[in-house]
Design a protein around this motif. Structure first.
Motif, PDB file in Angstrom:
ATOM      1  N   MET A 161       0.844  -1.198   0.000  1.00 31.32           N
ATOM      2  CA  MET A 161       0.000   0.000   0.000  1.00 31.32           C
ATOM      3  C   MET A 161       0.883   1.253   0.000  1.00 31.32           C
ATOM      4  SD  MET A 161      -3.304  -0.489  -0.112  1.00 31.32           S
ATOM      5  CE  MET A 161      -4.019   0.999   0.588  1.00 31.32           C
TER       6      MET A 161
ATOM      7  N   LEU B 292      -9.255   3.267   5.251  1.00 32.58           N
ATOM      8  CA  LEU B 292      -9.008   3.487   3.829  1.00 32.58           C
ATOM      9  C   LEU B 292     -10.088   4.343   3.180  1.00 32.58           C
ATOM     10  CD1 LEU B 292      -8.066  -0.223   3.050  1.00 32.58           C
ATOM     11  CD2 LEU B 292      -6.465   1.683   3.375  1.00 32.58           C
TER      12      LEU B 292
ATOM     13  N   GLY C 264      -8.325   3.929  -1.670  1.00 30.39           N
ATOM     14  CA  GLY C 264      -7.501   3.051  -0.839  1.00 30.39           C
ATOM     15  C   GLY C 264      -8.107   1.677  -0.696  1.00 30.39           C
TER      16      GLY C 264
ATOM     17  N   ARG D  99      -7.662  -0.245  -3.922  1.00 34.11           N
ATOM     18  CA  ARG D  99      -6.281  -0.733  -4.064  1.00 34.11           C
ATOM     19  C   ARG D  99      -6.047  -1.931  -3.147  1.00 34.11           C
ATOM     20  NH1 ARG D  99      -1.067   1.120  -5.638  1.00 34.11           N
ATOM     21  NH2 ARG D  99       0.359  -0.605  -5.169  1.00 34.11           N
ATOM     22  N   PHE D 100      -6.519  -1.823  -1.926  1.00 34.61           N
ATOM     23  CA  PHE D 100      -6.369  -2.883  -0.922  1.00 34.61           C
ATOM     24  C   PHE D 100      -7.009  -4.179  -1.416  1.00 34.61           C
ATOM     25  CE2 PHE D 100      -7.250  -5.185   2.967  1.00 34.61           C
ATOM     26  CZ  PHE D 100      -6.248  -4.821   3.865  1.00 34.61           C
TER      27      PHE D 100
ATOM     28  N   GLU E  95      -5.107  -5.792  -4.277  1.00 31.88           N
ATOM     29  CA  GLU E  95      -3.880  -6.457  -3.827  1.00 31.88           C
ATOM     30  C   GLU E  95      -4.196  -7.865  -3.321  1.00 31.88           C
ATOM     31  OE1 GLU E  95      -0.801  -5.655  -4.061  1.00 31.88           O
ATOM     32  OE2 GLU E  95      -0.914  -3.545  -4.653  1.00 31.88           O
TER      33      GLU E  95
END
Length: 345
Positions: free
Chosen positions: A309, A322, A326, A329-330, A333
C-alpha cells in the motif's frame, strides 16, 4: 417419618432452587441475556456479527468457495465492505461459473484476542480461505501503568466480562454460579479499587504509558492460536502486515485539523483513540515485526500489505482506515495474491 421428612426437604430445596433459577434468568433477560441459552450472551452482547454465520453449515472444497474475514474496522463490513469488493473482483476474473461465499466477522475495535476467540468458536465450520488483518487496536491495551496491565487484556472491562462469561460452561444449565462469580468479582474490584480501561478510547491520564508496547507477547500468543487452529482444521490462512499512513513532518494532535493531511473522508478516526501517535506507530511496527517472525516460523501465506500500500494521502482517511481509492487498491492487492497463488481454484 424421617424418610418422609428427608424426601419433603429435598423436594422443597429442589423447588426453591428451580424458582431461584427461573427468577434469576428472568432478571438477566433485562440485561440482554437469552432466557433459554444465557451463554449466547457472548454473541448477543460481544460478537453479534457472528449470529448468522453460526447457523450456517460451511464446508470447504465444494463448488462454492467459502472465505472468512477476520480483523478490525479496516476490513469490516461497515467501514470498507471488503467482502463485497473481493467477491465482485473475483467473479469478474473467474467468470459467471465462479461462486464465492464471504463471511466477514471483522469488527471495529476488535484485537487479535477477539479474532482468535471468534475463530475458535467456529469449530464446526471449514473455510477454503481465512484472511486476517489487524494490528492497531491492541495499542489501546498499552495505555495503562505496567503494574495494572494483564496479558489476557482483562484490565479492559470488555475482556474481563468475556473471560468471566467463558469461565462458566454450565451457564445454559444454571446461572447461579455465574452470578455468584459476578458478585464476588464486583466486591473484589471495590475492595482493591480495580482500574479498568476502555476498549474504545484512551484515558488521557494513562496515555503516557502507551510508549511501552506491552502487548507484544499477547499478540504473538493470539496470532499463534489462529495459525494453529487453521493448521488443525486444514483451513488455508492468509496473514497480512498492517498498512498505516502517518503524514511525514506532521505532528498529529487529535484535533480536526489533522484531517487536512488525509483523504478527507466522511468518517475518520483521530489517532488519539489508540493513544499518542508516536506510540500507535511504534505499536503497529512491533506487531508487524511479530507477525513477520511468525510467518517465518510457521510459513502461512503472507501478503506484505504494509509494503504494497503506497504511503499516499489520498488512500487513507486517517492513520489506518481506507478511502474509496484506498479500499479499491487494498482489495485488488488481495485478489491479485489469491489469483497469483491459485488459492481458490
Amino acid at each position: 417419618m424421617k424418610l418422609r421428612y428427608t424426601l419433603f426437604s429435598g423436594i422443597f430445596a429442589l423447588t426453591l432452587l428451580l424458582i431461584t433459577e427461573l427468577l434469576l434468568r428472568m432478571g438477566l433477560t433485562f440485561f440482554g441475556y437469552p432466557f433459554l441459552r444465557p451463554a449466547d450472551y457472548l454473541f448477543t452482547r460481544f460478537y453479534d456479527n457472528m449470529q448468522e454465520l453460526r447457523t450456517k453449515e460451511v464446508r470447504r472444497g465444494g463448488p462454492v468457495k467459502s472465505v472468512l474475514i477476520l480483523g478490525g474496522s479496516v476490513v469490516s463490513a461497515p467501514f470498507s465492505h471488503m467482502e463485497s469488493r473481493l467477491d465482485t473482483i473475483l467473479r469478474k476474473h473467474y467468470g459467471p461459473g465462479a461462486d464465492f461465499a464471504f463471511y466477514n466477522i471483522a469488527c471495529p475495535g476488535h484485537t487479535s484476542l477477539d479474532n482468535a476467540l471468534k475463530y475458535s468458536l467456529l469449530e464446526d465450520h471449514r473455510f477454503d480461505l481465512v484472511i486476517y488483518y489487524e494490528a492497531i487496536n491492541e495499542n489501546r491495551a498499552n495505555n495503562i501503568p505496567p503494574a495494572l496491565f494483564s496479558d489476557d487484556y482483562t484490565h479492559m472491562r470488555w475482556y474481563h466480562d468475556i473471560h468471566l462469561l467463558r469461565a462458566h460452561p454450565e451457564l445454559n444449565f444454571t446461572v447461579i454460579p455465574y452470578l455468584i462469580h459476578i458478585a464476588a468479582s464486583h466486591l473484589r474490584d471495590r475492595l482493591i479499587h480495580q482500574t479498568y480501561i476502555s476498549m474504545e478510547q484512551v484515558d488521557p491520564q494513562f496515555e503516557q504509558y502507551g510508549a511501552d508496547i506491552k502487548t507484544g507477547a499477547s499478540y504473538r500468543k493470539n496470532m499463534e492460536q489462529i495459525i494453529q487452529i487453521a493448521r488443525k482444521r486444514g483451513d488455508r490462512l492468509l496473514l497480512m502486515s498492517y498498512a498505516s499512513y502517518f503524514p511525514p513532518h506532521v505532528i498529529l494532535t487529535g484535533e480536526q485539523q489533522d484531517m487536512d493531511h488525509f483523504a478527507g473522508c466522511r468518517f475518520a478516526s483521530p489517532t488519539l483513540i489508540w493513544g499518542r501517535p508516536e506510540n500507535v506507530k511504534k505499536g503497529i511496527d512491533v506487531h508487524n515485526a511479530i507477525l513477520r517472525s511468525l510467518v517465518r516460523q510457521y510459513r502461512p501465506m503472507f501478503l506484505d500489505m504494509e509494503a504494497r500500500m503506497p504511503k499516499e494521502q489520498n488512500l487513507f482517511c486517517d492513520v489506518c482506515h481506507l478511502s474509496e481509492p484506498g479500499a479499491q487498491r487494498f482489495a485488488h492487492e488481495i485478489v491479485e495474491f489469491i489469483i497469483r497463488h491459485k488459492i481458490l481454484e
